[in-house]
Design an enzyme around this catalytic site. Structure first.
Site, PDB file in Angstrom:
ATOM      1  N   TYR A   1      -1.422 -12.394  40.470  1.00  0.00           N
ATOM      2  CA  TYR A   1      -0.613 -13.612  40.681  1.00  0.00           C
ATOM      3  C   TYR A   1       0.762 -13.435  40.048  1.00  0.00           C
ATOM      4  O   TYR A   1       1.794 -13.695  40.683  1.00  0.00           O
ATOM      5  CB  TYR A   1      -1.338 -14.825  40.093  1.00  0.00           C
ATOM      6  CG  TYR A   1      -0.593 -16.126  40.325  1.00  0.00           C
ATOM      7  CD1 TYR A   1      -0.597 -16.738  41.570  1.00  0.00           C
ATOM      8  CD2 TYR A   1       0.123 -16.740  39.294  1.00  0.00           C
ATOM      9  CE1 TYR A   1       0.104 -17.927  41.790  1.00  0.00           C
ATOM     10  CE2 TYR A   1       0.814 -17.923  39.498  1.00  0.00           C
ATOM     11  CZ  TYR A   1       0.804 -18.512  40.754  1.00  0.00           C
ATOM     12  OH  TYR A   1       1.500 -19.684  40.973  1.00  0.00           O
TER      13      TYR A   1
ATOM     14  N   SER B   1       7.288 -18.735  40.252  1.00  0.00           N
ATOM     15  CA  SER B   1       6.558 -19.419  39.174  1.00  0.00           C
ATOM     16  C   SER B   1       7.084 -18.898  37.843  1.00  0.00           C
ATOM     17  O   SER B   1       7.639 -17.798  37.778  1.00  0.00           O
ATOM     18  CB  SER B   1       5.068 -19.092  39.295  1.00  0.00           C
ATOM     19  OG  SER B   1       4.378 -19.454  38.112  1.00  0.00           O
TER      20      SER B   1
HETATM   21  N1  LIG Z   1       0.584 -25.800  40.543  1.00  0.00           N
HETATM   22  C1  LIG Z   1       1.275 -25.068  39.692  1.00  0.00           C
HETATM   23  O1  LIG Z   1       1.161 -25.216  38.472  1.00  0.00           O
HETATM   24  C2  LIG Z   1       2.245 -24.040  40.211  1.00  0.00           C
HETATM   25  C3  LIG Z   1       3.155 -23.481  39.283  1.00  0.00           C
HETATM   26  C4  LIG Z   1       4.071 -22.536  39.732  1.00  0.00           C
HETATM   27  C5  LIG Z   1       4.100 -22.176  41.065  1.00  0.00           C
HETATM   28  N2  LIG Z   1       3.199 -22.728  41.931  1.00  0.00           N
HETATM   29  C6  LIG Z   1       3.270 -22.299  43.326  1.00  0.00           C
HETATM   30  O2  LIG Z   1       3.512 -23.435  44.138  1.00  0.00           O
HETATM   31  C7  LIG Z   1       2.985 -23.193  45.456  1.00  0.00           C
HETATM   32  C8  LIG Z   1       2.124 -24.368  45.846  1.00  0.00           C
HETATM   33  O3  LIG Z   1       1.004 -24.399  44.964  1.00  0.00           O
HETATM   34  P1  LIG Z   1       0.211 -25.728  44.637  1.00  0.00           P
HETATM   35  O4  LIG Z   1       0.050 -25.810  43.173  1.00  0.00           O
HETATM   36  O5  LIG Z   1       0.792 -26.872  45.365  1.00  0.00           O
HETATM   37  O6  LIG Z   1      -1.211 -25.316  45.209  1.00  0.00           O
HETATM   38  P2  LIG Z   1      -2.130 -25.951  46.341  1.00  0.00           P
HETATM   39  O7  LIG Z   1      -2.227 -27.415  46.158  1.00  0.00           O
HETATM   40  O8  LIG Z   1      -3.360 -25.118  46.364  1.00  0.00           O
HETATM   41  O9  LIG Z   1      -1.278 -25.709  47.691  1.00  0.00           O
HETATM   42  C9  LIG Z   1      -1.168 -24.463  48.282  1.00  0.00           C
HETATM   43  C10 LIG Z   1      -0.641 -24.662  49.673  1.00  0.00           C
HETATM   44  O10 LIG Z   1      -0.496 -23.367  50.279  1.00  0.00           O
HETATM   45  C11 LIG Z   1      -1.189 -23.357  51.527  1.00  0.00           C
HETATM   46  N3  LIG Z   1      -1.726 -22.051  51.811  1.00  0.00           N
HETATM   47  C12 LIG Z   1      -2.481 -21.242  51.030  1.00  0.00           C
HETATM   48  N4  LIG Z   1      -2.800 -20.121  51.673  1.00  0.00           N
HETATM   49  C13 LIG Z   1      -2.234 -20.217  52.894  1.00  0.00           C
HETATM   50  C14 LIG Z   1      -2.189 -19.374  54.036  1.00  0.00           C
HETATM   51  N5  LIG Z   1      -2.822 -18.179  54.066  1.00  0.00           N
HETATM   52  N6  LIG Z   1      -1.512 -19.785  55.135  1.00  0.00           N
HETATM   53  C15 LIG Z   1      -0.897 -20.986  55.136  1.00  0.00           C
HETATM   54  N7  LIG Z   1      -0.889 -21.837  54.104  1.00  0.00           N
HETATM   55  C16 LIG Z   1      -1.553 -21.448  53.000  1.00  0.00           C
HETATM   56  C17 LIG Z   1      -2.301 -24.371  51.359  1.00  0.00           C
HETATM   57  O11 LIG Z   1      -2.706 -24.790  52.635  1.00  0.00           O
HETATM   58  P3  LIG Z   1      -4.244 -25.239  52.956  1.00  0.00           P
HETATM   59  O12 LIG Z   1      -4.737 -25.926  51.709  1.00  0.00           O
HETATM   60  O13 LIG Z   1      -4.070 -26.142  54.125  1.00  0.00           O
HETATM   61  O14 LIG Z   1      -4.954 -23.976  53.243  1.00  0.00           O
HETATM   62  C18 LIG Z   1      -1.604 -25.451  50.568  1.00  0.00           C
HETATM   63  O15 LIG Z   1      -0.865 -26.275  51.426  1.00  0.00           O
HETATM   64  C19 LIG Z   1       2.255 -21.865  45.373  1.00  0.00           C
HETATM   65  O16 LIG Z   1       3.073 -20.835  45.859  1.00  0.00           O
HETATM   66  C20 LIG Z   1       2.013 -21.685  43.880  1.00  0.00           C
HETATM   67  O17 LIG Z   1       1.854 -20.346  43.528  1.00  0.00           O
HETATM   68  C21 LIG Z   1       2.282 -23.651  41.541  1.00  0.00           C
END
Ligand SMILES: NC(=O)c1ccc[n+]([C@@H]2O[C@H](COP(=O)([O-])OP(=O)(O)OC[C@H]3O[C@@H](n4cnc5c(N)ncnc54)[C@H](OP(=O)(O)O)[C@@H]3O)[C@@H](O)[C@H]2O)c1
Length: 258
Positions: free
Chosen positions: A157, A144
């Site tokens: 985080y 990130s």
């Molecule tokens: N959104 C942003 O602005 C942003 C920016 C930079 C980086 N990121 C990174 O991008 C990635 C995806 O984030 P997102 O924004 O798409 O968030 P999200 O919609 O909350 O998705 C997170 C995903 O990770 C899975 N997950 C969480 N804990 C888990 C576990 N213990 N075991 C297996 N799966 C797990 C969730 O599965 P379930 O829901 O099925 O539990 C979900 O599919 C993350 O690493 C986040 O830090 C996001």
């Protein structure tokens, strides 16, 4: 575009049940391509799998916790045995806002470290074991822009994402002689359930679909760092470069997840 990494035929994505992971699955879904998808929420994962099948992809989906190291490794080996994996995306992650406890409590901070760091290692190490003997394949680690400087609103985080970024950058050089590509993905704000809980302004917030397209382009070029959007990347990079004494006062004014 043509090239060694431009057209992966078998991809594995963790955290595919939601947000960026789901958008990546949809982005790659196409005839002739197989997607191995995992997440914990079976209903949402099944919906993503169905959408990908509707686009012509072959899909295998399994509910797994990335902290279940043995089960995750077994699944990666099984998927790779079924058909050699070309691309593994270690995407699953959480933030303070994902937890029931709200902002980073001690418990949530430990959970963030576990999922974002150990969960990524639990994905990457079994992948390396399978790709290395073939001298082919690609691994992408989800970091990130929060991994360029510690922000007071999300200490654990930021630390977890800094670790993933630096580890991925090191692995890239480490695995290049083995013929394995490694990229680190550093998005800014992307629309997903993770950011939906933020009540503060998120500069240059983009859709998960757009983010997935940018990531795909970067991975096709085997870019070391896929960081976007540019203005937020530049700001994060600059904040990480300047002496903390100059930036602390500014960062203390930034909002926290509530
Ligand atoms: N959104 C942003 O602005 C942003 C920016 C930079 C980086 N990121 C990174 O991008 C990635 C995806 O984030 P997102 O924004 O798409 O968030 P999200 O919609 O909350 O998705 C997170 C995903 O990770 C899975 N997950 C969480 N804990 C888990 C576990 N213990 N075991 C297996 N799966 C797990 C969730 O599965 P379930 O829901 O099925 O539990 C979900 O599919 C993350 O690493 C986040 O830090 C996001």
């Amino acid at each position: 575009m043509t090239g060694r990494f431009s057209d992966p035929k078998h991809l594995l994505i963790t955290g595919a049940s939601s947000g960026i992971g789901a958008a990546l699955a949809r982005e790659y879904a196409a005839p002739g391509r197989r997607l191995a998808l995992t997440g914990r929420n079976g209903e949402r994962l099944a919906a993503v799998a169905a959408a990908c099948r509707a686009s012509g992809a072959e899909v295998s989906s399994t509910c797994l916790d990335v902290l279940d190291r043995d089960a995750l490794a077994r699944w990666i080996v099984a998927e790779d045995s079924h058909r050699p994996l070309d691309l593994v995306i270690a995407n699953a992650g959480i933030s303070a806002g994902t937890g029931a406890a709200g902002a980073e409590s001690a418990e949530q901070a430990r959970r963030i470290q576990a999922v974002n760091v150990e969960g990524v290692m639990n994905t990457v190490f079994p992948a390396i074991e399978r790709l290395r003997p073939r001298g082919a394949g690609q691994i992408a680690l989800m970091s990130s822009l929060a991994g360029f400087r510690g922000f007071p609103g999300a200490p654990a985080y930021c630390a977890s994402k800094a670790m993933v970024r630096v580890w991925g950058e090191s692995l890239r050089g480490h695995l290049a002689p083995a013929g394995i590509g490694v990229s680190v993905i550093c998005p800014g704000y992307v629309e997903s359930p993770m950011t939906a809980v933020n009540s503060f302004p998120m500069p240059f917030l983009m859709s998960a679909h757009r983010a997935a397209r940018i990531v795909r382009r970067g991975l096709a070029r085997n870019r070391a760092r896929i960081a976007f959007p540019f203005p937020t990347y530049w700001a994060a990079w600059l904040l990480g470069t300047l002496p903390p004494g100059l930036t602390d006062a500014l960062l203390r004014r930034l909002p926290e997840k509530s």
